[in-house]
Write a protein that holds these residues in place. Structure first.
Motif, PDB file in Angstrom:
ATOM      1  N   ASP A   1       2.874  12.882   4.490  1.00 26.93           N
ATOM      2  CA  ASP A   1       1.416  13.016   4.548  1.00 26.93           C
ATOM      3  C   ASP A   1       0.988  12.580   5.946  1.00 26.93           C
ATOM      4  OD1 ASP A   1      -1.343  12.273   4.496  1.00 26.93           O
ATOM      5  OD2 ASP A   1      -1.263  12.224   2.309  1.00 26.93           O
ATOM      6  N   VAL A   2       0.370  13.486   6.696  1.00 21.09           N
ATOM      7  CA  VAL A   2       0.022  13.194   8.091  1.00 21.09           C
ATOM      8  C   VAL A   2      -1.013  12.075   8.188  1.00 21.09           C
ATOM      9  CG1 VAL A   2      -1.151  14.144  10.124  1.00 21.09           C
ATOM     10  CG2 VAL A   2       0.682  15.441   9.010  1.00 21.09           C
ATOM     11  N   THR A   3      -1.973  12.042   7.257  1.00 19.89           N
ATOM     12  CA  THR A   3      -3.054  11.053   7.306  1.00 19.89           C
ATOM     13  C   THR A   3      -2.536   9.625   7.131  1.00 19.89           C
ATOM     14  OG1 THR A   3      -4.434  12.738   6.283  1.00 19.89           O
ATOM     15  CG2 THR A   3      -5.364  10.529   6.416  1.00 19.89           C
ATOM     16  N   THR A   4      -1.635   9.447   6.166  1.00 22.88           N
ATOM     17  CA  THR A   4      -1.154   8.094   5.861  1.00 22.88           C
ATOM     18  C   THR A   4       0.198   7.796   6.504  1.00 22.88           C
ATOM     19  OG1 THR A   4       0.031   8.818   3.894  1.00 22.88           O
ATOM     20  CG2 THR A   4      -2.282   8.212   3.600  1.00 22.88           C
ATOM     21  N   GLY A   5       0.916   8.831   6.931  1.00 19.41           N
ATOM     22  CA  GLY A   5       2.261   8.637   7.479  1.00 19.41           C
ATOM     23  C   GLY A   5       3.304   8.319   6.419  1.00 19.41           C
ATOM     24  N   ARG A   6       2.915   8.450   5.155  1.00 24.17           N
ATOM     25  CA  ARG A   6       3.837   8.088   4.063  1.00 24.17           C
ATOM     26  C   ARG A   6       4.651   9.285   3.563  1.00 24.17           C
ATOM     27  NH1 ARG A   6       3.001   2.960   2.591  1.00 24.17           N
ATOM     28  NH2 ARG A   6       1.068   2.079   3.383  1.00 24.17           N
ATOM     29  N   ILE A   7       5.835   8.990   3.022  1.00 22.24           N
ATOM     30  CA  ILE A   7       6.699  10.012   2.442  1.00 22.24           C
ATOM     31  C   ILE A   7       6.121  10.436   1.099  1.00 22.24           C
ATOM     32  CG2 ILE A   7       9.007  10.445   1.482  1.00 22.24           C
ATOM     33  CD1 ILE A   7      10.114   8.438   3.561  1.00 22.24           C
ATOM     34  N   MET A   8       5.800  11.729   0.963  1.00 21.42           N
ATOM     35  CA  MET A   8       5.252  12.251  -0.290  1.00 21.42           C
ATOM     36  C   MET A   8       6.379  12.599  -1.255  1.00 21.42           C
ATOM     37  SD  MET A   8       2.555  14.849   1.459  1.00 21.42           S
ATOM     38  CE  MET A   8       2.074  15.678  -0.058  1.00 21.42           C
ATOM     39  N   ASP A   9       7.443  13.143  -0.706  1.00 22.77           N
ATOM     40  CA  ASP A   9       8.570  13.583  -1.528  1.00 22.77           C
ATOM     41  C   ASP A   9       9.767  13.822  -0.606  1.00 22.77           C
ATOM     42  OD1 ASP A   9       9.867  14.258  -3.848  1.00 22.77           O
ATOM     43  OD2 ASP A   9       8.964  16.235  -4.049  1.00 22.77           O
ATOM     44  N   LEU A  10      10.957  13.745  -1.174  1.00 26.74           N
ATOM     45  CA  LEU A  10      12.166  14.049  -0.396  1.00 26.74           C
ATOM     46  C   LEU A  10      13.279  14.438  -1.363  1.00 26.74           C
ATOM     47  CD1 LEU A  10      13.805  10.742   0.932  1.00 26.74           C
ATOM     48  CD2 LEU A  10      12.308  10.859  -1.036  1.00 26.74           C
TER      49      LEU A  10
END
Lengths: 135, 135
Positions: A34-43
């Protein structure tokens, strides 16, 4: 209208399944950020192996934090610029957990209004690794 | 309930986008086949290159027809059996349009009630191809 929406809903459920099957069937290591939060959404499993932790631990955590000596704003910005530049090579980085040299090839897209980065990660065959494989 | 459904609908649209982005970002050649009809539901650019025709031509056409000397029922049945057998190697076949030897690695799944095969196709490096690359 309700019925039409339910029919659409069925179709879209279908895409969720397809998405999950393809994530796992692909041999590429894939991470959605997620570009806004920099967090991994899925992998996928291939990506969690490269990053050195299980998917549960990694999902929702900071993508930048998985790499050595990177600051979030800068690292994600770097990936976005790279995604828009056809001619540039991949972004290189070192994983924090396994100290592995990797090459990251990012694609930027928009889903449900949010900017998302799909990062394909490849373990770079470093000189050391090659030497270890040969010996 | 309507509102909740609409919210779900947004989420599921998101999966359709993710599905499409990943299909193209994956370097594996991927084809989705409807088990009931034997027809190609969708495929990525890497797969259309291996099969030797554009995606528009291939989508909706018989998957079996893309290979030499294969009968539909038997070929699709073969892929289903292979998908369920962890120990077996991939199914090998020859493409009709380009006469290329390929290996097909199938995964069976159910989406929106229909059985679907995800086939990952790989061009086999035949002796001829290797010789051509070396010379």
């Amino acid at each position: 209208a309700q019925l039409a929406l339910e029919k659409d809903y069925e179709t879209h459920r279908d895409y969720e399944t397809r998405y999950r099957v393809i994530m796992e069937a692909a041999r590429d290591a894939l991470v959605l950020v997620d570009v806004t939060t920099g967090r991994i959404m899925d992998l996928n499993t291939a990506a969690s192996q490269i990053l050195g932790a299980d998917a549960e631990t990694l999902t929702g955590s900071s993508f930048t934090q998985e790499f050595e000596g990177r600051r979030r704003g800068e690292f994600v910005e770097n990936l976005i610029v790279n995604a828009g530049d056809e001619g540039s090579g991949p972004v290189t980085a070192e994983t924090k957990r396994g100290k592995k040299e990797v090459a990251i090839d990012p694609v930027l897209f928009r889903a449900a209004g949010d900017k998302t980065l799909l990062c394909r990660i490849e373990a770079a065959a470093s000189a050391e690794t090659v030497a270890a494989e040969v010996s």
